[in-house]
Design a protein around this motif. Structure first.
Motif, mmCIF file in Angstrom:
data_model
loop_
_atom_site.group_PDB
_atom_site.id
_atom_site.type_symbol
_atom_site.label_atom_id
_atom_site.label_comp_id
_atom_site.label_asym_id
_atom_site.label_seq_id
_atom_site.Cartn_x
_atom_site.Cartn_y
_atom_site.Cartn_z
ATOM 1 N N ARG A 152 0.833 -1.204 0.000
ATOM 2 C CA ARG A 152 0.000 0.000 0.000
ATOM 3 C C ARG A 152 0.871 1.259 0.000
ATOM 4 O O ARG A 152 0.602 2.213 -0.731
ATOM 5 C CB ARG A 152 -0.909 -0.035 1.223
ATOM 6 N N ASN A 153 1.903 1.267 0.821
ATOM 7 C CA ASN A 153 2.771 2.436 0.890
ATOM 8 C C ASN A 153 3.505 2.673 -0.424
ATOM 9 O O ASN A 153 3.628 3.814 -0.889
ATOM 10 C CB ASN A 153 3.786 2.263 2.030
ATOM 11 N N ALA A 154 3.991 1.584 -1.031
ATOM 12 C CA ALA A 154 4.704 1.713 -2.299
ATOM 13 C C ALA A 154 3.779 2.202 -3.401
ATOM 14 O O ALA A 154 4.135 3.071 -4.206
ATOM 15 C CB ALA A 154 5.326 0.368 -2.690
ATOM 16 N N MET A 155 2.551 1.672 -3.436
ATOM 17 C CA MET A 155 1.592 2.077 -4.454
ATOM 18 C C MET A 155 1.187 3.535 -4.283
ATOM 19 O O MET A 155 1.086 4.291 -5.264
ATOM 20 C CB MET A 155 0.360 1.171 -4.394
ATOM 21 N N GLU A 156 0.967 3.969 -3.049
ATOM 22 C CA GLU A 156 0.603 5.362 -2.803
ATOM 23 C C GLU A 156 1.726 6.301 -3.224
ATOM 24 O O GLU A 156 1.480 7.373 -3.778
ATOM 25 C CB GLU A 156 0.277 5.563 -1.317
ATOM 26 N N THR A 157 2.964 5.899 -2.973
ATOM 27 C CA THR A 157 4.116 6.706 -3.372
ATOM 28 C C THR A 157 4.151 6.886 -4.884
ATOM 29 O O THR A 157 4.302 8.006 -5.392
ATOM 30 C CB THR A 157 5.434 6.039 -2.903
ATOM 31 N N LEU A 158 3.986 5.782 -5.621
ATOM 32 C CA LEU A 158 4.029 5.853 -7.080
ATOM 33 C C LEU A 158 2.825 6.602 -7.655
ATOM 34 O O LEU A 158 2.953 7.303 -8.664
ATOM 35 C CB LEU A 158 4.103 4.443 -7.672
ATOM 36 N N GLN A 159 1.658 6.480 -7.026
ATOM 37 C CA GLN A 159 0.474 7.209 -7.496
ATOM 38 C C GLN A 159 0.663 8.716 -7.340
ATOM 39 O O GLN A 159 0.299 9.494 -8.229
ATOM 40 C CB GLN A 159 -0.773 6.758 -6.729
ATOM 41 N N LYS A 160 1.215 9.134 -6.215
ATOM 42 C CA LYS A 160 1.452 10.560 -5.995
ATOM 43 C C LYS A 160 2.455 11.107 -7.000
ATOM 44 O O LYS A 160 2.272 12.186 -7.565
ATOM 45 C CB LYS A 160 1.965 10.789 -4.571
ATOM 46 N N ILE A 161 3.508 10.339 -7.249
ATOM 47 C CA ILE A 161 4.525 10.768 -8.210
ATOM 48 C C ILE A 161 3.933 10.843 -9.611
ATOM 49 O O ILE A 161 4.154 11.814 -10.346
ATOM 50 C CB ILE A 161 5.729 9.805 -8.184
ATOM 51 N N ALA A 162 3.162 9.817 -9.995
ATOM 52 C CA ALA A 162 2.566 9.787 -11.333
ATOM 53 C C ALA A 162 1.586 10.944 -11.526
ATOM 54 O O ALA A 162 1.540 11.558 -12.602
ATOM 55 C CB ALA A 162 1.865 8.450 -11.564
ATOM 56 N N SER A 163 0.800 11.236 -10.502
ATOM 57 C CA SER A 163 -0.167 12.340 -10.600
ATOM 58 C C SER A 163 0.566 13.671 -10.791
ATOM 59 O O SER A 163 0.145 14.509 -11.592
ATOM 60 C CB SER A 163 -1.026 12.399 -9.336
ATOM 61 N N PHE A 164 1.659 13.859 -10.068
ATOM 62 C CA PHE A 164 2.435 15.093 -10.208
ATOM 63 C C PHE A 164 3.102 15.163 -11.584
ATOM 64 O O PHE A 164 3.101 16.216 -12.237
ATOM 65 C CB PHE A 164 3.494 15.176 -9.113
ATOM 66 N N ARG A 165 3.644 14.037 -12.050
ATOM 67 C CA ARG A 165 4.284 14.004 -13.370
ATOM 68 C C ARG A 165 3.276 14.344 -14.472
ATOM 69 O O ARG A 165 3.618 15.020 -15.441
ATOM 70 C CB ARG A 165 4.887 12.617 -13.629
ATOM 71 N N GLN A 166 2.029 13.882 -14.293
ATOM 72 C CA GLN A 166 1.008 14.158 -15.300
ATOM 73 C C GLN A 166 0.706 15.648 -15.378
ATOM 74 O O GLN A 166 0.463 16.188 -16.464
ATOM 75 C CB GLN A 166 -0.254 13.372 -14.989
ATOM 76 N N LEU A 167 0.728 16.334 -14.239
ATOM 77 C CA LEU A 167 0.485 17.775 -14.234
ATOM 78 C C LEU A 167 1.580 18.543 -14.956
ATOM 79 O O LEU A 167 1.359 19.668 -15.410
ATOM 80 C CB LEU A 167 0.369 18.279 -12.789
ATOM 81 N N LEU A 168 2.751 17.930 -15.087
ATOM 82 C CA LEU A 168 3.866 18.586 -15.772
ATOM 83 C C LEU A 168 3.817 18.408 -17.285
ATOM 84 O O LEU A 168 4.686 18.919 -18.000
ATOM 85 C CB LEU A 168 5.196 18.034 -15.241
ATOM 86 N N GLY A 169 2.820 17.678 -17.777
ATOM 87 C CA GLY A 169 2.691 17.471 -19.212
ATOM 88 C C GLY A 169 3.822 16.610 -19.752
ATOM 89 O O GLY A 169 4.260 15.650 -19.112
ATOM 90 N N ARG A 170 4.331 16.966 -20.918
ATOM 91 C CA ARG A 170 5.380 16.169 -21.564
ATOM 92 C C ARG A 170 6.672 16.152 -20.760
ATOM 93 O O ARG A 170 7.467 15.213 -20.847
ATOM 94 C CB ARG A 170 5.644 16.704 -22.969
ATOM 95 N N VAL A 171 6.880 17.192 -19.977
ATOM 96 C CA VAL A 171 8.085 17.245 -19.142
ATOM 97 C C VAL A 171 8.082 16.096 -18.131
ATOM 98 O O VAL A 171 9.135 15.533 -17.801
ATOM 99 C CB VAL A 171 8.166 18.604 -18.397
ATOM 100 N N GLY A 172 6.887 15.727 -17.647
ATOM 101 C CA GLY A 172 6.773 14.668 -16.658
ATOM 102 C C GLY A 172 7.245 13.314 -17.144
ATOM 103 O O GLY A 172 7.612 12.448 -16.332
#
Length: 271
Positions: A152-172
């Motif tokens: 659960r902790n690992a998945m939450e970490t990756l979900q938060k990172i992925a969500s932030f990367r998506q907000l950065l558009g192509r840079v993410g």
């Protein structure tokens, strides 16, 4: 927007923005188009009537690859339709054993909710994780009865990172999870591999006994080990997150309206 994300007020920020812009708006994030809406008709169109028109981009696939792989949430077109048909047969049915599984985990959740200081959302999230993994994957994570929740902790970490990367558009796309959270990536990969190994080892026994979960059925229909690894996390996202969010929001609204809570409590006590 980034300020709201940093202060954990993204929900409140979007709510205010959507109210100001007639409940649907479009943002440009570093060259990427982001559409946000809370209009019921638009949500229905996106999730149901026009879902096939909302294709996932290559950027999204790359950003979420350690979470979704090449499973149902990461594919488009006819390939997705075929996967939906396989999943729907299990997602839309309720087996007698599902009630026993659900009740057992709910009792564990009640034990935690009764203890002062426990986070309600955390308990609900763990409850859904335990139920979904046992019902659809054949083996529960048992996070409610354990002090450690590495998956659960690992998945939450990756979900938060992925969500932030998506907000950065192509840079993410260039911000690889392996650089930012290598331990989380390593754990998820190893967990999926171990889970798939157990599933392939038990599938013949379960089919013979008639106790077939979604993962068993996918194996029986010829899915590869990589397909099963991807299906595990996709199933958790599909079965856990929507229910957790809905239940937590329900708790939040009831807490804001004590008069409604009083009526609900009275109805239960009358039974």
């Amino acid at each position: 927007m980034f300020k709201a994300v940093r202060k954990h007020r993204f929900y409140h920020w979007t709510k205010e923005m959507l109210e100001e812009y007639n409940h649907t708006m479009e943002l440009r994030m570093l060259g990427t188009r982001l559409v946000m809406t809370d209009d019921p008709e638009n949500i229905k169109a996106i999730q149901d009537t026009q879902f096939w028109e909302v294709a996932k981009s290559e950027e999204q696939h790359e950003i979420f690859k350690h979470i979704l792989g090449d499973a149902i949430f990461a594919i488009n077109g006819e390939e997705r339709k075929q996967e939906v048909a396989l999943y729907r047969a299990h997602m839309s049915r309720v087996r007698e054993s599902d009630f026993e599984v659900t009740e057992r985990h709910i009792l564990n959740a009640f034990d935690l909710l009764a203890k002062e200081g426990n986070d309600g959302f955390d308990v609900i999230d763990r409850l859904q994780l335990d139920i979904v993994t046992e019902v659809f994957c054949g083996e529960s994570t048992n996070s409610l009865t354990s002090d450690q929740q590495p998956f659960r902790n690992a998945m939450e970490t990756l979900q938060k990172i992925a969500s932030f990367r998506q907000l950065l558009g192509r840079v993410g796309v260039w911000l690889d999870d392996k650089w930012i959270a290598p331990q989380a990536v390593k754990f998820i990969d190893e967990y999926q591999d171990a889970f798939a190994g157990k599933a392939f080892a038990r599938v013949d026994r379960n089919i013979a006994s008639g106790s077939v979960c979604l993962i068993d059925d996918l194996i029986h229909k010829g899915k590869t080990r990589a397909d099963i690894q991807n299906a595990v996390t996709s199933t958790l996202l599909a079965g856990k997150d929507p229910s957790t969010t809905t239940m937590a929001f329900g708790f939040y609204e009831v807490a804001r309206h004590p008069d409604v809570y009083a009526k609900m409590k009275a109805e239960v006590e009358e039974q």
